[in-house]
Design a protein around this motif. Sequence first.
Motif, PDB file in Angstrom:
ATOM      1  N   THR A  47      -1.466  -5.573  -1.256  1.00  0.00           N
ATOM      2  CA  THR A  47      -3.134  -5.912  -1.350  1.00  0.00           C
ATOM      3  C   THR A  47      -3.734  -4.197  -2.653  1.00  0.00           C
ATOM      4  O   THR A  47      -2.830  -3.718  -1.976  1.00  0.00           O
ATOM      5  CB  THR A  47      -2.892  -6.505  -0.078  1.00  0.00           C
ATOM      6  N   THR A  84      -3.581  -8.963  -5.385  1.00  0.00           N
ATOM      7  CA  THR A  84      -1.882  -9.006  -4.577  1.00  0.00           C
ATOM      8  C   THR A  84      -0.759  -8.957  -6.024  1.00  0.00           C
ATOM      9  O   THR A  84      -1.266  -8.486  -7.015  1.00  0.00           O
ATOM     10  CB  THR A  84      -1.469 -10.319  -3.709  1.00  0.00           C
ATOM     11  N   HIS A 120       3.577  -9.956  -2.940  1.00  0.00           N
ATOM     12  CA  HIS A 120       2.425 -10.659  -2.412  1.00  0.00           C
ATOM     13  C   HIS A 120       1.440 -10.857  -1.270  1.00  0.00           C
ATOM     14  O   HIS A 120       0.115 -11.287  -0.638  1.00  0.00           O
ATOM     15  CB  HIS A 120       2.686 -12.623  -2.652  1.00  0.00           C
TER      16      HIS A 120
END
Length: 324
Positions: free
Chosen positions: A154, A219, A151
Amino acid sequence: MMREFLRVEDLRGLVAAQFGSDRRLVALDRVTGGSKKGVYRLRLDDGQAVILYVWAAGENYWPPSPSAVPDDPFTDASGAELFAAAHAALTGAGVRVPHLLVLDRSCDHLDADLALIEDVGEVRLETLLRDDRAAAAAPLEALGDALRRMHTTTSSWYGRLLGPTGSGQRPAEDVIVDRALAHLDAATALDGRLSSHRDRVAAHVRALRGAVTARQSYTLIHGELGPDHVFVTPAGEAVVIDIEGLTFFDVEWEHAFLRLRFGDDYPALRPVELDPRRLRLYEYAQTLSLVEGPLRIAATDFPGRDFMLDLAERNIVKALAAVQ
């Protein structure tokens, strides 16, 4: 319909080609739970075991989605190509996945795409959370670490790893609204309780969308990661499976599902910072998805029909409670 699944004799050529002509397949177990691909445990004569993934029409229980949503990166997330891209991306991000032994998109022995992967055992995190919480603590923490690595990976576009979804890249939240309304319309044809509240549910979806502000950074997310999609090795490693749906998208979509599936254990994952308004929209959209999808597959010969009907029922109650 009666489905024909693989037998030991179907795989003798594959085993000889991959492990040598002196190796013999002594047992073949079809692993339950798969709905888009066949999952088999192959046991060889020296005690070694490997897992076989098979992507073939006869192994996919899902009927076609009733309506297509433009730019939707989550529809029909299945296949060897997506698996290979996801496996490479997760490995690169430091996420533990089963080691890939063989990927064959044109298998001479079977009319299907297949992958041979490491057998990481039969212990799921879901089972440990229920039966042995002390043993679950370390893999749960490791999963949280893996999720934060994902996460914080990106992209400026959303979509599957093979490239951006669509050409215009309209707001991701608009894609989710369209998905939610499509699920609602399909579900109303399957359950009368929703049909009488259709307009109120749709208005609630649009009100949640109206509170969301724009975003242009995405993400890496799994898409449907529950504790049933995490195996725990004898060494205590948390191993993520069912990765074909890996995509760049809003992190709140992932966490809406994680919150639902992990329940009281969710805080132990130590999530990244989230937008609460976007999260509320995505949680409600997933509620509608968990009505329509289970009702649709329950109308097929999927062996877990009762589970799917129960899942749909719980989410019908949840969806309607929000608009009472």
